[in-house]
Design a protein around this motif. Structure first.
Motif, short mmCIF file in Angstrom:
data_model
loop_
_atom_site.label_atom_id
_atom_site.label_comp_id
_atom_site.label_asym_id
_atom_site.label_seq_id
_atom_site.Cartn_x
_atom_site.Cartn_y
_atom_site.Cartn_z
N LEU A 193 2.46 -2.34 -5.37
CA LEU A 193 1.13 -2.23 -4.75
C LEU A 193 0.32 -1.09 -5.36
N ASN A 194 0.46 -0.95 -6.68
CA ASN A 194 -0.30 0.08 -7.39
C ASN A 194 -1.79 -0.26 -7.36
N ASP A 195 -2.60 0.64 -6.83
CA ASP A 195 -4.05 0.45 -6.71
C ASP A 195 -4.41 -0.80 -5.90
N HIS A 196 -3.53 -1.22 -5.04
CA HIS A 196 -3.79 -2.36 -4.16
C HIS A 196 -4.71 -1.93 -3.02
N PHE A 197 -5.47 -2.87 -2.46
CA PHE A 197 -6.40 -2.50 -1.41
C PHE A 197 -5.68 -1.90 -0.20
N SER A 198 -4.46 -2.33 0.07
CA SER A 198 -3.75 -1.85 1.26
C SER A 198 -3.24 -0.43 1.11
N THR A 199 -3.04 0.03 -0.12
CA THR A 199 -2.57 1.39 -0.35
C THR A 199 -3.71 2.34 -0.73
N ARG A 230 10.64 -3.76 8.07
CA ARG A 230 9.31 -3.69 7.49
C ARG A 230 8.93 -2.22 7.32
N LEU A 231 8.23 -1.94 6.24
CA LEU A 231 7.75 -0.60 5.97
C LEU A 231 6.27 -0.54 6.33
N LEU A 232 5.90 0.38 7.22
CA LEU A 232 4.51 0.55 7.62
C LEU A 232 3.91 1.70 6.81
N TYR A 233 2.63 1.57 6.46
CA TYR A 233 1.98 2.61 5.67
C TYR A 233 0.48 2.61 5.97
N HIS A 234 -0.17 3.73 5.66
CA HIS A 234 -1.58 3.90 6.03
C HIS A 234 -2.22 4.88 5.07
N ALA A 235 -3.39 4.53 4.54
CA ALA A 235 -4.19 5.52 3.79
C ALA A 235 -4.67 6.59 4.76
N ILE A 244 4.84 -4.10 5.02
CA ILE A 244 5.41 -5.00 4.01
C ILE A 244 6.91 -5.10 4.26
N PRO A 245 7.52 -6.26 4.09
CA PRO A 245 8.97 -6.35 4.24
C PRO A 245 9.67 -5.46 3.21
N THR A 246 10.74 -4.81 3.61
CA THR A 246 11.46 -3.99 2.63
C THR A 246 12.03 -4.85 1.51
N ALA A 247 12.29 -6.13 1.81
CA ALA A 247 12.80 -7.03 0.78
C ALA A 247 11.80 -7.27 -0.34
N SER A 248 10.52 -6.99 -0.08
CA SER A 248 9.50 -7.21 -1.11
C SER A 248 9.67 -6.27 -2.30
N PHE A 249 10.33 -5.15 -2.08
CA PHE A 249 10.57 -4.23 -3.20
C PHE A 249 11.54 -4.83 -4.22
N VAL A 261 2.08 -8.56 2.13
CA VAL A 261 1.39 -7.48 2.84
C VAL A 261 0.75 -8.03 4.11
N ARG A 262 0.89 -7.28 5.22
CA ARG A 262 0.33 -7.72 6.49
C ARG A 262 -0.48 -6.59 7.12
N LEU A 263 -1.68 -6.92 7.57
CA LEU A 263 -2.47 -5.97 8.36
C LEU A 263 -1.89 -5.95 9.77
#
Length: 351
Positions: A193-199, A230-235, A244-249, A261-263
């Motif tokens: 998720l490099n430079d992704h809108f969610s990050t 799931r890993l939660l994150y916030h700008a 995002i599911p941890t399995a996505s890594f 990615v889920r809002l």
């Protein structure tokens, strides 16, 4: 997470997303705030409390004059951890392997203290490679050093916060938007998720009592939902909580990763985040001097609001208390020698 100097962070000018939180305020007299520690002229950000009750805090090298990067608070006594030598590096000195350079976060997990060193003092550039030092809390000795690979960070990265789950360590990057995982078993790291809108930061400033704090800070707060993996994150400068599911890594396809990615919710602009054992997610409403929490049903409530909350940066839970650091980031406009930064605690809500 935490930029207080006049160093440029990537700017991202989007419309502010305010006034969207339906927060249910608790009675202000229902919770008693207790000051645990204070530091004059030393700006604290992270806090970690081990299962034994030992308390650790850290002080980032955003300026010269940091006395110790990591400190253990033992009653009324503060001592450099694990010793003064580890904390003796100063800005301008050569970078060495066995000293803290620019610590941003600490995390206590399974009788170990994880110390996240951004290796980016004053937000100027990463000097070698971000890393995590792991100390055994029984012997107070270094047991491991996990160094991020070059393909998982940028020169302007500020690896901000971390969570540990088995043989994986998850990170946010607030300097250059993205998430990172380190695989302890293989010694490899990966960035997604490099430079992704969610990050990425959603706005270029936050507003405090009508005054704009003009910074644009990317993925900062992070928390792990162990039950649902799931890993939660916030700008930091943003109003959207994502997961995002941890399995996505483990996925290799960039598009497939982004599809997961889920809002989760619209929230206030926060810094760090933490779950309690009921599944309540705590975070600051920085602009309104509040600490909110989100219940598993999605409703958002206010735990505390007022002068006892001054940029609640990081959290730790011990027994029935929520501990938080007041880093006062928005209040810093020059030297901090006369400013006092505190650690407070407050009882967790019963239901």
């Amino acid at each position: 997470m935490k930029n207080i100097l006049a160093f440029s962070v990537i700017l991202l000018s989007l419309a502010a997303c305010k006034g969207r939180i339906n927060s249910k305020a608790e009675p202000k007299t229902a919770h008693q705030v207790t000051q645990v520690a204070e530091f004059k002229g030393q700006q604290v950000t992270g806090i970690a409390i081990a299962n034994s009750g030992r308390m650790f805090v850290n002080f980032p090298r955003w300026r010269e004059g940091v006395e110790s990067a990591v400190v253990e608070i033992d009653g009324n006594k503060n001592k450099s951890y694990p010793n003064q030598e580890w904390n003796s590096w100063e800005i301008g000195q050569p970078v060495v392997a066995d000293k803290f350079i620019a610590v941003q976060s600490v995390l206590a997990h399974d009788d170990k203290l994880y110390v996240l060193d951004t290796r980016n003092p004053q937000f100027k550039t990463v000097l070698d490679a971000p890393r995590v030092f792991v100390f055994d809390l029984k012997s107070n000795t270094l047991t491991a050093t996990y160094i991020l690979e070059k393909n998982s960070f940028h020169p302007d990265s500020y690896i901000n916060d971390l969570r540990v789950d088995g043989d994986k360590i998850y990170f946010t990057d607030s300097g250059h938007a993205g998430l990172v995982v380190y695989n302890i078993a293989t010694g490899t790291s990966k960035r997604i998720l490099n430079d992704h809108f969610s990050t990425s930061a959603e706005v270029a400033y936050l507003t405090f009592a009508g005054t704009q704090w003009k910074r644009s800070v990317h993925s900062d707060g992070i928390e792990l939902d162990v039950k649902n993996q799931r890993l939660l994150y916030h700008a930091l400068t943003g109003y959207s909580l994502y997961s995002i599911p941890t399995a996505s890594f483990d996925l290799d396809n960039k598009t497939e990763i982004e599809k997961t990615v889920r809002l989760e919710s619209k929230t206030a602009a926060p810094d760090g985040m933490i779950f309690d054992n009921k599944g309540f997610l705590y975070y600051a409403d920085l602009e309104k001097n509040k600490i909110d929490y989100r219940k598993p049903d999605g409703t958002i409530h206010t735990l505390i609001e007022g002068v006892d909350v001054r940029w609640a940066d990081s959290f730790s839970i011990y027994k029935d208390d929520l501990y938080y650091t007041n880093s006062r980031i928005n209040e810093v406009t020059g030297p901090i020698d006369e400013m006092v930064f505190t650690i407070n605690k407050i009882k967790l809500p019963l239901n």
